[in-house]
Design an enzyme around this catalytic site. Structure first.
Site, PDB file in Angstrom:
ATOM      1  N   HIS A  72       0.759  -1.306  -0.049  1.00 15.41           N
ATOM      2  CA  HIS A  72      -0.098  -0.007   0.100  1.00 15.41           C
ATOM      3  C   HIS A  72       0.896   1.197   0.008  1.00 15.41           C
ATOM      4  O   HIS A  72       0.804   2.264  -0.939  1.00 15.41           O
ATOM      5  CB  HIS A  72      -0.821   0.010   1.327  1.00 15.41           C
ATOM      6  CG  HIS A  72      -1.911  -1.197   1.467  1.00 15.41           C
ATOM      7  ND1 HIS A  72      -2.871  -1.154   0.730  1.00 15.41           N
ATOM      8  CD2 HIS A  72      -1.892  -2.148   2.192  1.00 15.41           C
ATOM      9  CE1 HIS A  72      -3.867  -2.197   0.957  1.00 15.41           C
ATOM     10  NE2 HIS A  72      -3.010  -2.722   1.922  1.00 15.41           N
TER      11      HIS A  72
HETATM   12  C1  BDR Z   1      -3.317   0.742   5.129  1.00 14.68           C
HETATM   13  O1  BDR Z   1      -3.505   0.166   6.371  1.00 14.68           O
HETATM   14  C2  BDR Z   1      -2.389  -0.318   6.862  1.00 14.68           C
HETATM   15  O2  BDR Z   1      -2.064  -1.556   7.396  1.00 14.68           O
HETATM   16  C3  BDR Z   1      -1.086  -0.182   5.948  1.00 14.68           C
HETATM   17  O3  BDR Z   1      -0.001   0.172   6.344  1.00 14.68           O
HETATM   18  C4  BDR Z   1      -1.727   1.006   5.002  1.00 14.68           C
HETATM   19  O4  BDR Z   1      -1.387   2.110   5.443  1.00 14.68           O
HETATM   20  C5  BDR Z   1      -4.134   0.120   4.141  1.00 14.68           C
HETATM   21  O5  BDR Z   1      -5.445  -0.037   4.479  1.00 14.68           O
END
Ligand code: BDR
Ligand code: CA
Length: 313
Positions: free
Chosen positions: A243
């Protein structure tokens, strides 16, 4: 052109750490003024410790790390140990950091760093619940007008949610903070799940990472491998989404992304859809289009960039 000054606000799990390491590995383009930590994936002491561990692994301990909020603005903290393990960094044992946090509260550090620089210079890279940013905006009313841009990973449009059917984790954890940030008046780019779910840590990509052959690459190979176990089961995909590194990737190579300017509201009232980012893609409300929402990413170009930059460390 001089490098663009950035502050990275983060709740390190591995994808956060990859994000700030990519930024640190790109000094011609990005000058990392500070890393600020917040509670999110795991509680604040662990997100702070993980930030220090990753910087030590990369031998970039000159970057100050400020700890910020222990909890969202008005709600109890929700964490994601089921994805990232108890430490937030499960899957590879990194030594305890020998370096310390910088003195000061993250929202104050953000205010100080932004307000002491010329107008329109600093970009905030937001990889976590937006609590620190909302607190800084509340304390310094001129902050938003002083920023160059906010680029955030969070929210979802047509992809649905990853923590509830409607909401993405970073927005769901602190929806009031997200609503405040999205309305602050600074230029904002939002990179939602619609993009990040296209960017998967396939075995080929992880092998390429490992082949860099450094201790850092080896550690992140294992950390990301641990993460993808949960994601592959959840989504039925080969690989899990990487992400947060989309945020520095957007700053380094914006042509890897496509999107459009739209209005975005955050649902803060409904139990059913709390934390949903309501994206007015077709401009049906007539409300001002103040947020650039990305929907497509060139996933291979993104991973090539990330691996190229991590190989510099
Ligand atoms: C987001 O949630 C976190 O677990 C990840 O680091 C990212 O920022 C994705 O939904
Ligand atoms: Ca994150």
């Amino acid at each position: 052109m001089p490098p663009r000054p950035v502050i990275i606000d983060t709740d390190p799990s591995p994808d956060d750490a990859v994000a700030f390491l990519v930024a640190l590995a790109s000094p011609e383009e990005l000058e990392v003024l500070a890393i600020t930590t917040v509670a999110g994936n795991v509680p604040l002491p662990l997100t702070s410790q993980n930030a220090l561990k990753a910087l030590e692994l990369a031998r970039r301990t000159e970057t100050p790390v400020y700890a910020g909020a222990h909890a969202p603005l008005i709600r109890p903290l929700i964490t994601a140990e089921h994805v990232h393990g108890r430490t937030g960094f499960d899957g590879y044992d990194l030594p305890d950091p020998t370096t310390q946090l910088a003195r000061g509260f993250a929202p104050d550090a953000i205010i100080e760093l932004v307000m002491s620089r010329p107008q329109g210079e600093v970009t905030l890279c937001c990889l976590a619940p937006l609590t620190n940013i909302a607190l800084a905006l509340a304390k310094e009313p001129k902050l938003a007008s002083r920023l160059r841009e906010i680029v955030l990973m969070g929210g979802s449009f047509s992809e649905g949610g990853n923590v509830t059917p409607a909401a993405e984790f970073n927005i769901y954890v602190d929806p009031e903070a997200a609503a405040r940030v999205l309305k602050c008046g600074a230029p904002i780019t939002m990179i939602p799940l619609d993009c990040t779910h296209q960017a998967l840590t396939t075995p080929e990509r992880l092998d390429k990472l490992r082949h860099i052959g450094t201790p850092l690459a080896e550690a992140f190979y294992h950390l990301l491998k641990f993460n993808k176990i949960f994601d592959e089961q959840k989504y039925g995909t080969v690989g899990g989404p990487l992400h947060d590194a989309t945020v520095p990737a957007y700053l380094l190579r914006p042509e890897l992304f496509s999107g459009r300017m739209v209005h975005v509201d955050v649902e803060c009232a409904s139990d059913l859809t709390l934390g949903m980012t309501v994206v007015d893609w077709w401009s049906v409300t007539g409300k001002p289009a103040t947020v650039k929402v990305c929907r497509e990413i060139n996933a291979q170009g993104y991973f090539d960039l990330v691996i190229d930059r991590l190989a510099r460390l």
